[in-house]
Design a protein around this motif. Structure first.
Motif, PDB file in Angstrom:
ATOM      1  N   ASP A   1       0.845  -1.188   0.000  1.00 38.96           N
ATOM      2  CA  ASP A   1       0.000   0.000   0.000  1.00 38.96           C
ATOM      3  C   ASP A   1       0.886   1.245   0.000  1.00 38.96           C
ATOM      4  N   ASP A   2       0.289   2.414   0.122  1.00 42.45           N
ATOM      5  CA  ASP A   2       1.049   3.653  -0.024  1.00 42.45           C
ATOM      6  C   ASP A   2       1.750   4.098   1.248  1.00 42.45           C
ATOM      7  N   GLU A   3       1.815   3.182   2.226  1.00 40.03           N
ATOM      8  CA  GLU A   3       2.651   3.378   3.410  1.00 40.03           C
ATOM      9  C   GLU A   3       3.741   2.316   3.491  1.00 40.03           C
ATOM     10  N   GLY A   4       3.764   1.383   2.503  1.00 40.17           N
ATOM     11  CA  GLY A   4       4.767   0.331   2.484  1.00 40.17           C
ATOM     12  C   GLY A   4       4.310  -0.984   3.073  1.00 40.17           C
ATOM     13  N   THR A   5       3.067  -1.065   3.568  1.00 42.98           N
ATOM     14  CA  THR A   5       2.551  -2.305   4.145  1.00 42.98           C
ATOM     15  C   THR A   5       2.093  -3.244   3.030  1.00 42.98           C
ATOM     16  N   PRO A   6       2.536  -4.498   3.014  1.00 41.04           N
ATOM     17  CA  PRO A   6       2.048  -5.430   2.001  1.00 41.04           C
ATOM     18  C   PRO A   6       0.534  -5.606   2.111  1.00 41.04           C
ATOM     19  N   THR A   7      -0.134  -5.679   0.967  1.00 37.92           N
ATOM     20  CA  THR A   7      -1.573  -5.922   0.992  1.00 37.92           C
ATOM     21  C   THR A   7      -1.838  -7.379   1.358  1.00 37.92           C
ATOM     22  N   GLN A   8      -3.078  -7.669   1.757  1.00 38.09           N
ATOM     23  CA  GLN A   8      -3.419  -9.011   2.207  1.00 38.09           C
ATOM     24  C   GLN A   8      -4.918  -9.224   2.088  1.00 38.09           C
ATOM     25  N   ARG A   9      -5.325 -10.440   2.368  1.00 40.71           N
ATOM     26  CA  ARG A   9      -6.744 -10.790   2.379  1.00 40.71           C
ATOM     27  C   ARG A   9      -7.297 -10.502   3.773  1.00 40.71           C
ATOM     28  N   ASN A  10      -8.243  -9.575   3.857  1.00 39.33           N
ATOM     29  CA  ASN A  10      -8.837  -9.195   5.135  1.00 39.33           C
ATOM     30  C   ASN A  10     -10.307  -9.584   5.156  1.00 39.33           C
ATOM     31  N   VAL A  11     -10.673 -10.494   6.049  1.00 43.32           N
ATOM     32  CA  VAL A  11     -12.080 -10.856   6.217  1.00 43.32           C
ATOM     33  C   VAL A  11     -12.714  -9.795   7.113  1.00 43.32           C
ATOM     34  N   LEU A  12     -13.754  -9.146   6.632  1.00 48.57           N
ATOM     35  CA  LEU A  12     -14.419  -8.076   7.354  1.00 48.57           C
ATOM     36  C   LEU A  12     -15.682  -8.566   8.060  1.00 48.57           C
ATOM     37  N   ILE A  13     -16.489  -9.327   7.335  1.00 48.09           N
ATOM     38  CA  ILE A  13     -17.692  -9.946   7.887  1.00 48.09           C
ATOM     39  C   ILE A  13     -17.601 -11.436   7.597  1.00 48.09           C
ATOM     40  N   GLU A  14     -17.731 -12.255   8.632  1.00 45.85           N
ATOM     41  CA  GLU A  14     -17.622 -13.714   8.459  1.00 45.85           C
ATOM     42  C   GLU A  14     -18.906 -14.378   8.924  1.00 45.85           C
ATOM     43  N   ASP A  15     -19.580 -15.022   7.980  1.00 47.64           N
ATOM     44  CA  ASP A  15     -20.845 -15.703   8.273  1.00 47.64           C
ATOM     45  C   ASP A  15     -21.814 -14.773   9.007  1.00 47.64           C
ATOM     46  N   GLY A  16     -21.813 -13.502   8.575  1.00 53.07           N
ATOM     47  CA  GLY A  16     -22.738 -12.522   9.127  1.00 53.07           C
ATOM     48  C   GLY A  16     -22.225 -11.749  10.330  1.00 53.07           C
ATOM     49  N   ILE A  17     -21.068 -12.129  10.886  1.00 57.10           N
ATOM     50  CA  ILE A  17     -20.516 -11.486  12.083  1.00 57.10           C
ATOM     51  C   ILE A  17     -19.405 -10.507  11.680  1.00 57.10           C
ATOM     52  N   LEU A  18     -19.462  -9.283  12.192  1.00 59.46           N
ATOM     53  CA  LEU A  18     -18.416  -8.292  11.916  1.00 59.46           C
ATOM     54  C   LEU A  18     -17.149  -8.688  12.666  1.00 59.46           C
ATOM     55  N   VAL A  19     -16.045  -8.898  11.925  1.00 68.02           N
ATOM     56  CA  VAL A  19     -14.809  -9.382  12.551  1.00 68.02           C
ATOM     57  C   VAL A  19     -13.632  -8.436  12.372  1.00 68.02           C
ATOM     58  N   GLY A  20     -13.746  -7.412  11.527  1.00 74.80           N
ATOM     59  CA  GLY A  20     -12.596  -6.531  11.362  1.00 74.80           C
ATOM     60  C   GLY A  20     -12.900  -5.322  10.500  1.00 74.80           C
ATOM     61  N   TYR A  21     -11.981  -4.351  10.574  1.00 70.33           N
ATOM     62  CA  TYR A  21     -12.042  -3.143   9.756  1.00 70.33           C
ATOM     63  C   TYR A  21     -10.806  -3.078   8.870  1.00 70.33           C
ATOM     64  N   MET A  22     -10.851  -2.225   7.871  1.00 71.07           N
ATOM     65  CA  MET A  22      -9.698  -1.956   7.015  1.00 71.07           C
ATOM     66  C   MET A  22      -8.883  -0.820   7.618  1.00 71.07           C
ATOM     67  N   GLN A  23      -7.561  -1.025   7.752  1.00 70.95           N
ATOM     68  CA  GLN A  23      -6.751  -0.088   8.510  1.00 70.95           C
ATOM     69  C   GLN A  23      -5.533   0.418   7.734  1.00 70.95           C
ATOM     70  N   ASP A  24      -5.259   1.713   7.900  1.00 71.87           N
ATOM     71  CA  ASP A  24      -3.951   2.247   7.559  1.00 71.87           C
ATOM     72  C   ASP A  24      -3.116   2.209   8.842  1.00 71.87           C
TER      73      ASP A  24
ATOM     74  N   ARG B   1      -2.702   1.965  14.689  1.00 74.11           N
ATOM     75  CA  ARG B   1      -1.940   2.226  15.913  1.00 74.11           C
ATOM     76  C   ARG B   1      -2.841   2.785  17.014  1.00 74.11           C
ATOM     77  N   LEU B   2      -3.713   3.710  16.662  1.00 74.69           N
ATOM     78  CA  LEU B   2      -4.583   4.325  17.659  1.00 74.69           C
ATOM     79  C   LEU B   2      -5.670   3.372  18.150  1.00 74.69           C
ATOM     80  N   MET B   3      -5.999   2.349  17.342  1.00 73.97           N
ATOM     81  CA  MET B   3      -6.992   1.360  17.752  1.00 73.97           C
ATOM     82  C   MET B   3      -6.343   0.082  18.285  1.00 73.97           C
ATOM     83  N   SER B   4      -4.998   0.072  18.351  1.00 76.23           N
ATOM     84  CA  SER B   4      -4.225  -1.062  18.891  1.00 76.23           C
ATOM     85  C   SER B   4      -4.498  -2.359  18.144  1.00 76.23           C
ATOM     86  N   VAL B   5      -4.536  -2.260  16.814  1.00 73.18           N
ATOM     87  CA  VAL B   5      -4.682  -3.433  15.951  1.00 73.18           C
ATOM     88  C   VAL B   5      -3.638  -3.345  14.845  1.00 73.18           C
TER      89      VAL B   5
END
Length: 476
Positions: free
Chosen positions: A306-329, A334-338
């Protein structure tokens, strides 16, 4: 003559800036910051517009520059210039002195990757100008020969090539070379004084070869013409709450707008998203799994880093209807400790990065698409969407259908015109009642806007049955 190998020679030039100078200047400018980087970029782009049987536009542009960003706590200082030189970077560094000194430990650099998701070759240089114009002429002639009802053909061919280097104060350096090409075909058909249009586009992070393949541009003509001819037969759309079946592929743009933006880290950290604070909660029907994946080779929305140097990856956001994650820069992670997820994106060196989608899609289910339609007594089948709007805080959206049909007693009926889909992101996925086994990604034409910045993006989904969606129509 520059001593640096291609393509870094577009970033580093004799008597202007060298790699050691970039490292030294970045370390000095950002010494009091939690995080930040020097983002160097060279970009070349071209576009051809063919309309009314002749070449209307032909543009070629290059630009080079840098963006210097310092982060302290929640505060960002950013300065940019369209000149890559030590003197310009020193001037930009003065902006960083406005930040309060960081109180915490300096953020760790991104992890590294050896992956390469696309070629580093420059598509613009590999095909002569005359051949690009000839392709547009060939498509125009072939489209007009398809059907006597073709009244107008518009062909747009474009390509870009970008070289970026990310230099951090801790000595981390990452480099990426990004090709991107696209072909659009628009056709206006006329019958009995009525005119309707059809559109098809394709593209990705590859060379022009795929677009010049006869089978591919003929497919674009056929799809655009078919849509225009269908719309010639369209009748006013019904209005009211009804069952909506969305086709596979490009209709995933509804998912992108209605759901995707609400799952970006900045909105959730600030509590302004309808999905804020809902990790672990059910936000969609069982079987609904939504993924953002910027690591799919050759896709329009993909990036090796990405445009900060972090390799892109597969991010599951909703799994079987359950919210499991957000997309982060990096900042919001850092501010959300993830962990950062590889979603820090920017339009160019003149823009600071923010969390953005890459390729966002819903996974397929087990239902037969034909069976989904057969089970609908009264509804609409939407296979293509145009523009849409969404409010991030409420999640409310409005989308216009560019190709849609009535469904009557389990059969696809007359095409309809003027249909809009109205709903809200937090509830629309809870109304999914069937998920097709035909998941498809779009053809590579997506453009995502946020905060005044536009970036390439991908979408996708299987055939979906959504119960009780509001349809705005034109029928009396």
């Amino acid at each position: 003559m520059s001593i640096f190998p291609d393509p870094r020679r577009f970033l580093y030039r004799d008597n202007a800036l060298d790699p050691d100078g970039a490292l030294r200047l970045t370390a000095d400018a950002l010494k009091g910051c939690d995080d930040g980087e020097l983002y160097l970029q060279y970009a070349a782009s071209e576009s051809f517009g063919f309309d009314d049987g002749r070449l209307k536009t032909a543009d070629f542009n290059t630009q080079a520059g840098f963006g210097l960003r310092g982060v302290s706590g929640e505060t960002t200082a950013f300065a940019h210039a369209n000149e890559i030189s030590e003197a310009a970077i020193r001037r930009a560094a003065e902006t960083m002195t406005l930040l309060d000194p960081a109180k915490g430990a300096r953020a760790a650099p991104p992890r590294r990757t050896n992956a390469a998701l696309y070629t580093a070759e420059n598509p613009l240089n590999l095909v002569p100008f005359a051949k690009k114009v000839a392709l547009c002429q060939q498509i125009d002639a072939a489209a007009r020969a398809r059907d006597p009802r073709v009244a107008q053909v518009t062909v747009a061919l474009s390509g870009s090539w970008s070289v970026v280097e990310i230099v951090r104060p801790d000595g981390f350096v990452a480099h990426d070379v990004r090709p991107l090409v696209r072909l659009n075909v628009s056709i206006v058909a006329e019958q009995n004084g009525r005119r309707e249009s059809g559109f098809f586009g394709l593209g990705g992070r590859y060379l022009y070869d795929d677009l010049f393949a006869e089978a591919n541009w003929n497919r674009a003509i056929d799809a655009a013409l078919a849509q225009a001819l269908v719309n010639l037969e369209s009748v006013p759309a019904p209005a009211g709450e009804m069952t909506v079946v969305c086709g596979p592929g490009w209709p995933g743009v509804l998912l992108h707008e209605a759901i995707g933006h609400g799952l970006e880290g900045d909105f959730n950290r600030k509590g302004s998203s309808a999905f804020s604070g809902r990790i672990g909660e059910r936000v969609a029907a069982p079987g609904v799994t939504v993924v953002d994946d910027g690591s799919i080779a050759g896709r329009r929305g993909s990036l090796t880093i990405d445009d900060e140097g972090t390799p892109t990856q597969r991010n599951v956001l909703i799994e079987d209807g359950i919210l499991v994650g957000y997309m982060q820069d990096r900042l919001n992670a850092r501010l959300m400790s993830v962990p950062a997820t590889g979603n820090g994106r920017r339009e160019s060196f003149a823009h600071a990065p923010m969390p953005r989608m890459t390729n966002t899609f819903m996974l397929g289910g087990r239902d037969d698409p034909a069976g989904i339609i057969a089970g609908v007594k009264n509804g609409i089948y939407a296979t293509s969407f145009g523009g849409g709007q969404v409010d991030i805080t409420s999640g409310k959206f409005v989308f216009s259908c560019t190709e849609a049909y009535r469904i009557e007693n389990g059969r696809i009926g007359a095409p309809i015109k003027g249909a809009t889909l109205i709903g809200d992101g937090p509830s629309v996925l809870t109304k999914v009642r069937a998920i097709g086994n035909d998941m498809a990604l779009d053809e590579g034409i997506g453009i995502c806007g946020k905060g005044g910045q536009s970036v390439p993006a991908g979408v996708g989904q299987p055939t979906l049955l959504i119960e009780g969606l509001t349809v705005g129509g034109t029928a009396a």
